[in-house]
Every structure is written in structure tokens, then in C-alpha cells.
Design an enzyme around this catalytic site. Structure first.
Site: not given
Length: 319
Positions: A10, A103, A131, A186
Site C-alpha cells: 500500500r 517503520k 511521520g 507508535k
């Protein structure tokens, strides 16, 4: 500028589209020939959300794709990075700029992804791109802010110049370690948020965000980074896209997990929580939210009891 994007998931597919459509570069999107997703992209020039311009070409030849580019973007599953790099040689990567648009932390070693790259390619120019942002929002023209970081100021400036557009406002990072750890962590907070959704405890997300940022900031500081980085775009700034968004794989994984619903998409927070707990032990930092997520998904403990206990811990000063 010739840019190769390795990875046709994606995010990788979006990066290829964005780099060609918004930045005006010639782009090669690399995917494995055995990948049904890659074959669909190559045949239809669309992934159902984006239609690729003619300046994007598709290749299943990794070496040719890398050698043809001045800049190589890598967007694959974090736990696959080591095996991917083993296919490349220092000679064919020399003189190129590599950008990690992914990430995670390597679960088996606790290494940050730039550290994994440096194991194989110690001398290349290397940056990370982290981000908030979802393909679905960018596709609708909704802009966002993201961070480019590197151990070289010149590389940061070069990468921002290559990829800047009105759709993404970039900031220069100044804490590579903190931005990598924060971006990876995160996803674990996103799993915890999904669990709260699944348990009808969504009201606790505010507390989760506040305490999660403190937890990750303490770890970053203990590892040698800057605690304030946890409050930047790579971590806290990415919470909306990870903790609340219906597009978040990690949030959805957490919700489905506590409801007993199978989830078949990649949730990077699952292997990352193992790595974070190992880093916490090394650095002697308590990570209660990470421990709770691990206890539920890997320890088989009852979610309501585990997550409830987070909010029944001893009273202490907030800061």
C-alpha cells in the site's frame, strides 16, 4: 532524477505514484515476480486507489531496478529488510541515496533499521522518511507533514529536495535514533488503542496517548536520543493516523484481536513490541504499555484485565 521504489504494498505503491505524479521524477516500482499484487499493478497500472502515470515503469529485476536509479526508496516489511539487503552488493549500491520508508525494529536483534542497512551497506548515503499519512487521505489531496532524518545534513537536504511537493511538507529531523524508535513504537501504541476500541474503552485513548509518549520518550533518552523527539511527527504526531484512523492496520489488528476476529494484513507493531521490550531490558526502562500489549498478543492473558491494570497502577507524579 531516476528513482526506484522497492516494495509494492500500500505505501510503496503510493510512494511510486507520488514521486512520479507530484515530484515529476522517472520511477521504477520493483516487486517480486511471484507477487500477485505486483502482477496486478504491472498489468492494470492501478491498485484500485491509484492509477500510475506513464512515467512509472514496473520491474521484477531487483538489480536492474537498483542500478538504474540515483535514489532508492525501500518500503517493505521491517522484518524482511535483512533478507532483502542480502540480495544487494556494495558495488551496485555505491553512490546512491537510500531512503527507508518503513517503520519497525528488527525483532531478532533489537537493531534499528538504519543499523541493519549499515551492516550490509556501510558507506551509502542513507535517510529515513517517517511521520503521519495514509494513502487514502493523500489520494483525496489532503496534505500532511512528515520528517526526513539522517546522520548527514547534506543527505537530509538532498532527500527533501527530491520529494518535496504541496502534498507533503517535510521537516528536517535532528535525532535519527529517536525518530526511528518513535516511528516504530507508535505502531505498538496503535495496537493498544485498537484493543481499547474493541473493549469499548475508547475514552481511555487520551490517557494512552499521553502515557505512551512518556514511555517511548524515556526509552529514546535511555538509548542516547532526545526525549523530546517522542513528541514530534514520527511518534506523537503520527497518533491520529495510527490510534484513531480506520485505515490503521495496527489499530485494526488490536481491535480484531480482542474480539477474536482474524486479521490478515501486516501489523508491524506485533514484532516491534518484542524488540521494544528487549531494548527496555537492556536500557533498564519500564515499558508498561508495551508489556501489556505483549501480555495479550503473545502471553495469552485476558485483554480487559491486562489493559484495566494499566490504569490501576500506583499513584505517581505525571512528569
Amino acid at each position: 532524477m531516476n528513482v526506484t521504489v522497492c516494495g509494492c504494498g500500500r505505501w510503496g505503491s503510493f510512494l511510486a505514484w507520488y514521486t512520479a505524479e507530484k515530484c515529476g521524477h522517472a520511477v521504477t516500482l520493483y516487486g517480486r515476480e511471484s507477487s500477485a499484487r505486483f502482477q496486478q499493478l504491472a498489468q492494470t497500472r492501478s491498485n484500485g486507489m491509484l492509477t500510475f502515470p506513464e512515467s512509472v515503469r514496473f520491474s521484477s529485476d531487483l538489480h536492474a531496478a537498483v542500478q538504474s536509479a540515483q535514489t532508492v526508496v525501500i518500503s517493505i516489511g521491517a522484518q524482511n529488510l535483512r533478507s532483502f539487503l542480502q540480495e544487494l552488493s556494495e558495488a551496485e549500491c555505491a553512490g546512491k541515496t537510500f531512503v527507508l520508508c518503513m517503520k519497525g525494529i528488527e525483532a531478532s536483534t533489537g537493531l534499528r533499521l538504519t543499523q541493519v542497512v549499515r551492516t550490509f551497506l556501510p558507506n551509502i548515503d542513507l535517510a529515513v522518511w517517517v511521520g503521519p499519512g495514509h494513502v487514502q487521505d493523500f489520494q483525496q489531496g489532503i496534505p500532511n507533514c512528515m520528517v526526513i532524518d539522517s546522520d548527514s545534513d547534506a543527505v537530509k537536504r538532498r532527500v527533501v529536495k527530491i520529494f518535496e511537493s504541496p502534498l507533503i511538507r517535510f521537516y528536517f529531523g535532528n535525532d535519527l535514533l529517536g525518530n526511528e524508535v518513535g516511528a516504530a513504537a507508535k505502531n505498538v501504541i496503535g495496537i493498544a488503542a485498537g484493543m481499547l476500541d474493541g473493549l469499548n474503552k475508547t475514552a481511555l485513548k487520551g490517557a494512552l496517548m499521553s502515557r505512551g509518549t512518556r514511555e517511548v520518550g524515556r526509552l529514546i533518552k535511555a538509548m542516547g536520543g532526545q526525549e523530546i523527539t517522542a513528541y514530534g511527527l514520527a511518534h506523537l504526531g503520527d497518533y491520529e493516523a495510527t490510534v484513531f484512523s480506520r485505515y490503521s492496520h495496527n489499530r485494526q489488528f488490536g481491535e480484531d484481536f480482542v474480539r477474536g476476529v482474524p486479521y490478515d494484513k501486516l501489523a508491524e507493531g506485533v514484532p516491534t513490541v518484542t524488540a521494544l521490550l528487549e531494548l527496555g531490558e537492556r536500557c533498564k526502562v519500564d515499558l508498561p504499555i508495551c508489556k501489556a500489549v505483549d501480555a495479550v498478543i503473545n502471553g495469552g492473558q485476558e485483554p480487559n484485565q491486562v489493559l484495566g491494570s494499566l490504569f490501576l497502577r500506583s499513584i505517581k507524579r505525571e512528569f
